[in-house]
Design a protein around this motif. Structure first.
Motif, short mmCIF file in Angstrom:
data_model
loop_
_atom_site.label_atom_id
_atom_site.label_comp_id
_atom_site.label_asym_id
_atom_site.label_seq_id
_atom_site.Cartn_x
_atom_site.Cartn_y
_atom_site.Cartn_z
N ILE A 1 5.80 -28.46 -63.74
CA ILE A 1 6.67 -27.98 -62.93
C ILE A 1 7.61 -27.42 -63.87
CG2 ILE A 1 8.24 -28.64 -61.01
CD1 ILE A 1 5.51 -28.69 -60.28
N CYS A 2 7.87 -25.86 -63.39
CA CYS A 2 9.24 -25.44 -64.17
C CYS A 2 10.51 -25.91 -63.69
CB CYS A 2 8.99 -23.87 -64.17
SG CYS A 2 10.41 -22.97 -64.86
N LYS A 3 11.39 -26.38 -64.60
CA LYS A 3 12.79 -26.72 -64.26
C LYS A 3 13.56 -25.49 -63.56
CE LYS A 3 16.40 -29.39 -64.09
NZ LYS A 3 16.47 -30.50 -63.25
N VAL A 4 13.20 -24.22 -63.98
CA VAL A 4 14.13 -23.12 -63.59
C VAL A 4 13.45 -22.72 -62.19
CG1 VAL A 4 14.78 -20.75 -63.91
CG2 VAL A 4 14.64 -22.46 -65.87
N CYS A 5 12.14 -22.43 -62.06
CA CYS A 5 11.79 -21.92 -60.79
C CYS A 5 11.19 -22.81 -59.77
CB CYS A 5 10.78 -20.75 -61.13
SG CYS A 5 9.30 -21.26 -61.52
N ASN A 6 10.99 -24.11 -60.28
CA ASN A 6 10.36 -25.38 -59.51
C ASN A 6 8.91 -25.16 -58.84
OD1 ASN A 6 12.57 -26.88 -59.67
ND2 ASN A 6 13.65 -25.74 -58.15
N HIS A 7 8.16 -24.23 -59.78
CA HIS A 7 6.74 -23.92 -59.40
C HIS A 7 5.73 -24.45 -60.52
CE1 HIS A 7 8.13 -21.05 -56.35
NE2 HIS A 7 7.05 -20.80 -56.04
N HIS A 8 4.78 -24.58 -60.18
CA HIS A 8 3.45 -25.49 -60.77
C HIS A 8 3.00 -24.26 -61.74
CE1 HIS A 8 -0.22 -27.50 -61.89
NE2 HIS A 8 0.67 -28.63 -62.06
N THR B 1 16.15 -19.39 -55.63
CA THR B 1 17.54 -19.86 -55.67
C THR B 1 18.00 -20.05 -57.11
OG1 THR B 1 18.97 -21.46 -55.02
CG2 THR B 1 16.70 -22.14 -55.54
N LEU B 2 19.04 -19.73 -57.14
CA LEU B 2 19.63 -19.83 -58.67
C LEU B 2 20.32 -21.18 -59.19
CD1 LEU B 2 22.06 -16.71 -59.19
CD2 LEU B 2 19.57 -16.99 -59.75
N ASP B 3 20.19 -22.11 -58.06
CA ASP B 3 20.77 -23.50 -58.35
C ASP B 3 20.10 -24.21 -59.36
OD1 ASP B 3 22.47 -23.12 -56.09
OD2 ASP B 3 21.15 -24.40 -54.77
N SER B 4 18.56 -24.21 -59.50
CA SER B 4 18.00 -24.87 -60.47
C SER B 4 18.41 -24.35 -61.80
CB SER B 4 16.29 -24.82 -60.23
OG SER B 4 16.09 -25.63 -59.13
N LEU B 5 18.54 -22.90 -61.76
CA LEU B 5 18.61 -22.06 -63.16
C LEU B 5 20.12 -22.67 -63.81
CD1 LEU B 5 18.20 -19.92 -65.33
CD2 LEU B 5 18.78 -18.13 -63.63
N GLY B 6 21.14 -22.77 -62.72
CA GLY B 6 22.43 -23.17 -63.34
C GLY B 6 22.39 -24.69 -63.70
#
Length: 226
Positions: free
Chosen positions: A168-175, A213-218
């Protein structure tokens, strides 16, 4: 880790009609897929009506303020019944996508002052209208990121080790196919450096296409700014 901030100027001369960020566009695209799936899974007119207006409400909530013209641009979402209509709707949104701000050689020098031989990203292959952050690799495993948050450019430099397994990517939350990005940052309250990191997509283009969303990127960037 090298980290810096720079106030962004409108270097692209962005047209005033553009109002949709990359992450917002991805969210809208996701809602069109949900509506298309609903069309094939139910014949209940009332259920479809509720789903359409719920999707439109979610899209409207992405924007603090919308003009009447902007609402009309997004309105066709509730009329989508077929794939061709979804594709046409998304195509009509293209002129309204906000471009990632231009990253010049001068920008990079300010963001990464200790990187003397920095090549920078290959801008010829980047669609800046479909970009929430830039990412490129130099010297085999040295990864650079430039993120645009709160009207600032933020530069991150760290090591990047590709994983043999998907995660799971921390930035986009996708597998997806990921790698471990690790950077040094000053420990809170003293001058000591500590290493922090997280798994992010190996392919930044794929990652940018998944960000809704930009939340995870932030949050990802924030861990290196403590």
């Amino acid at each position: 880790m090298i980290q810096a901030k720079e106030t962004i100027e409108n270097q692209h001369g962005e047209h005033s009609k553009a109002f949709i960020r990359n992450d917002q566009y991805n969210f809208i695209k996701d809602q069109t897929k949900i509506l298309l799936t609903a069309q094939t899974s139910t014949n209940d007119v009332e259920v479809l009506h509720v789903l359409k207006h719920l999707a439109y409400e979610k899209v409207q909530n992405l924007f603090p303020v919308l003009t009447e013209k902007q609402k009309k641009i997004l309105q066709p979402l509730v009329q989508i019944k077929e794939l061709s209509e979804a594709e046409s709707f998304l195509e009509q949104l293209q002129p309204y996508l906000i471009s990632f701000k231009a990253v010049t050689e001068q920008n990079l020098k300010k963001l990464f002052p200790k990187a003397k031989k920095l090549k920078g990203p290959n801008t010829e292959i980047i669609n800046f209208h479909k970009t929430s952050y830039l990412s490129w690799t130099e010297s085999s495993n040295l990864r650079y990121l430039v993120v645009e948050l709160n009207d600032q450019l933020i530069g991150l430099q760290g090591s990047f080790t590709r994983s043999q397994k998907q995660g799971i990517c921390k930035v986009c939350n996708h597998h997806s196919e990921v790698g471990l990005f690790v950077a040094k940052t000053k420990n809170s309250g003293n001058e000591q450096f500590v290493k922090r990191g997280n798994y992010i997509c190996q392919d930044a283009t794929v990652c940018n296409g998944n960000i809704k969303t930009l939340d995870s990127l932030g949050e990802f960037v924030g861990q290196f700014q403590r």
